[in-house]
Scaffold this active site. Structure first.
Site, short mmCIF file in Angstrom:
data_model
loop_
_atom_site.label_atom_id
_atom_site.label_comp_id
_atom_site.label_asym_id
_atom_site.label_seq_id
_atom_site.Cartn_x
_atom_site.Cartn_y
_atom_site.Cartn_z
N THR A 91 -2.65 1.97 -14.80
CA THR A 91 -2.91 0.53 -15.05
C THR A 91 -4.15 0.02 -14.31
O THR A 91 -4.44 -1.17 -14.36
CB THR A 91 -1.70 -0.35 -14.67
OG1 THR A 91 -1.54 -0.33 -13.24
CG2 THR A 91 -0.45 0.11 -15.35
N ASP A 133 0.85 -1.19 0.00
CA ASP A 133 0.00 0.00 0.00
C ASP A 133 0.89 1.25 0.00
O ASP A 133 1.66 1.47 0.94
CB ASP A 133 -0.87 -0.05 1.26
CG ASP A 133 -1.84 1.10 1.35
OD1 ASP A 133 -1.75 2.06 0.55
OD2 ASP A 133 -2.69 1.06 2.26
N ASP A 143 -5.91 6.96 -5.76
CA ASP A 143 -6.29 8.35 -5.45
C ASP A 143 -7.17 8.39 -4.20
O ASP A 143 -6.90 9.14 -3.24
CB ASP A 143 -7.04 8.90 -6.68
CG ASP A 143 -7.17 10.42 -6.68
OD1 ASP A 143 -6.64 11.08 -5.76
OD2 ASP A 143 -7.80 10.95 -7.61
P1 ADP Z 1 -5.50 4.96 -12.90
O1 ADP Z 1 -6.78 5.73 -12.99
O2 ADP Z 1 -4.28 5.81 -13.17
O3 ADP Z 1 -5.53 3.69 -13.66
P2 ADP Z 1 -5.92 3.51 -10.38
O4 ADP Z 1 -5.89 4.07 -9.00
O5 ADP Z 1 -7.19 2.94 -10.87
O6 ADP Z 1 -5.37 4.68 -11.33
O7 ADP Z 1 -4.81 2.40 -10.51
C1 ADP Z 1 -3.43 2.66 -10.58
C2 ADP Z 1 -2.70 1.54 -9.87
O8 ADP Z 1 -2.73 1.77 -8.47
C3 ADP Z 1 -3.31 0.17 -10.10
O9 ADP Z 1 -2.26 -0.73 -10.44
C4 ADP Z 1 -3.91 -0.18 -8.74
O10 ADP Z 1 -3.87 -1.57 -8.49
C5 ADP Z 1 -2.98 0.54 -7.81
N1 ADP Z 1 -3.45 0.83 -6.44
C6 ADP Z 1 -4.71 0.92 -5.96
N2 ADP Z 1 -4.68 1.21 -4.63
C7 ADP Z 1 -3.37 1.29 -4.26
C8 ADP Z 1 -2.68 1.53 -3.04
N3 ADP Z 1 -3.32 1.77 -1.89
N4 ADP Z 1 -1.30 1.53 -3.06
C9 ADP Z 1 -0.63 1.30 -4.21
N5 ADP Z 1 -1.23 1.08 -5.38
C10 ADP Z 1 -2.58 1.06 -5.42
#
Ligand code: ADP
Length: 171
Positions: free
Chosen positions: A122, A10, A34
Site C-alpha cells: 500500500t 513503527d 524495507d
Molecule cells: P510496498 O512497496 O509494498 O508498497 P512500502 O514500504 O512502500 O511497501 O509501504 C508498505 C506500507 O508500509 C505502507 O503502508 C507504509 O506506510 C508502511 N511503512 C513504512 N515505514 C514503516 C514502518 N517503519 N513501520 C510500519 N510500516 C511502515
C-alpha cells in the site's frame, strides 16, 4: 477474532517473534518499510538476504523467505513480496493474499507464535488501501481458522488512513 490485533506505529520496534517485511523481489533492500527494517536491524539481515539470493535468485511476488532479525527485538524477519498495483487485472488480489498466506506458513514452519505485518503493497507499490486491508484481514482470518499454533497476528499500520480502515473492518 481475538488473535488479531491492530496498532499504529513503527514495525521495527515491535516485540514479536517475527516482523514481516514488504520487500522487493531482489531482496536487496529498498525504501519504505524495507529501508526502515534494514536500517534498524543492521547488516546481518542484508547478508542473509544475499545468501538467499545466491541460492534461489531472490523472491517471487507472493512468496516469502526468512532471515534472522539482526539487531531487532524480533527474532526473525519474514520477507515477502507484494504485487505492484497495475490496475487490478494482473492477479494483484490473489498475489497479495499469497504474500500474507505464505508468510504465515513460513512462520508456522519456524515455530513463530507472534507476528506483525505492515500494510503490504500500500506504499510505493500503490495497491488501493481499502481493498488491501480487506484482503489482508480475510487471508489472516482464514489462515488462523485452520491453524492453532500462531498466538497473535498484529497489523502494524503506519498511517492514520490504514489504521482507521483496519479498525473499521475488524469491528
Ligand atoms: P510496498 O512497496 O509494498 O508498497 P512500502 O514500504 O512502500 O511497501 O509501504 C508498505 C506500507 O508500509 C505502507 O503502508 C507504509 O506506510 C508502511 N511503512 C513504512 N515505514 C514503516 C514502518 N517503519 N513501520 C510500519 N510500516 C511502515
Amino acid at each position: 477474532m481475538n488473535r488479531i490485533a491492530i496498532l499504529q506505529g513503527d514495525i521495527t520496534k515491535q516485540d514479536v517473534d517475527a516482523i514481516v517485511n514488504a520487500a522487493n523481489s531482489s531482496l536487496l533492500g529498498g525504501g519504505g518499510v524495507d529501508g526502515a527494517i534494514h536500517r534498524a536491524g543492521g547488516s546481518q539481515i542484508l547478508e542473509e538476504c544475499g545468501q538467499i539470493r545466491n541460492k534461489q535468485g531472490g523472491c517471487k511476488t507472493g512468496e516469502a523467505v526468512i532471515t534472522s532479525g539482526g539487531r531487532l527485538k524480533a527474532k526473525y524477519v519474514i520477507h515477502t513480496v507484494g504485487p505492484v498495483w497495475n490496475g487490478g487485472n494482473k492477479d494483484e488480489e490473489q498475489l497479495l493474499a499469497n504474500a500474507y498466506w505464505n508468510s504465515l506458513q513460513l512462520a508456522v514452519a519456524n515455530n513463530i507464535d507472534t507476528i506483525a505485518f505492515p500494510n503490504i503493497s500500500t506504499g510505493i507499490y500503490g495497491f488501493p488501501k481499502g481493498r488491501a486491508a480487506e484482503i489482508a484481514i480475510d487471508t489472516v482470518h482464514r489462515f488462523l481458522q485452520q491453524n492453532e499454533s500462531i498466538k497473535e497476528v498484529i497489523f502494524c499500520c503506519f498511517d492514520e488512513e490504514n489504521t482507521t480502515l483496519y479498525k473499521k473492518l475488524l469491528k
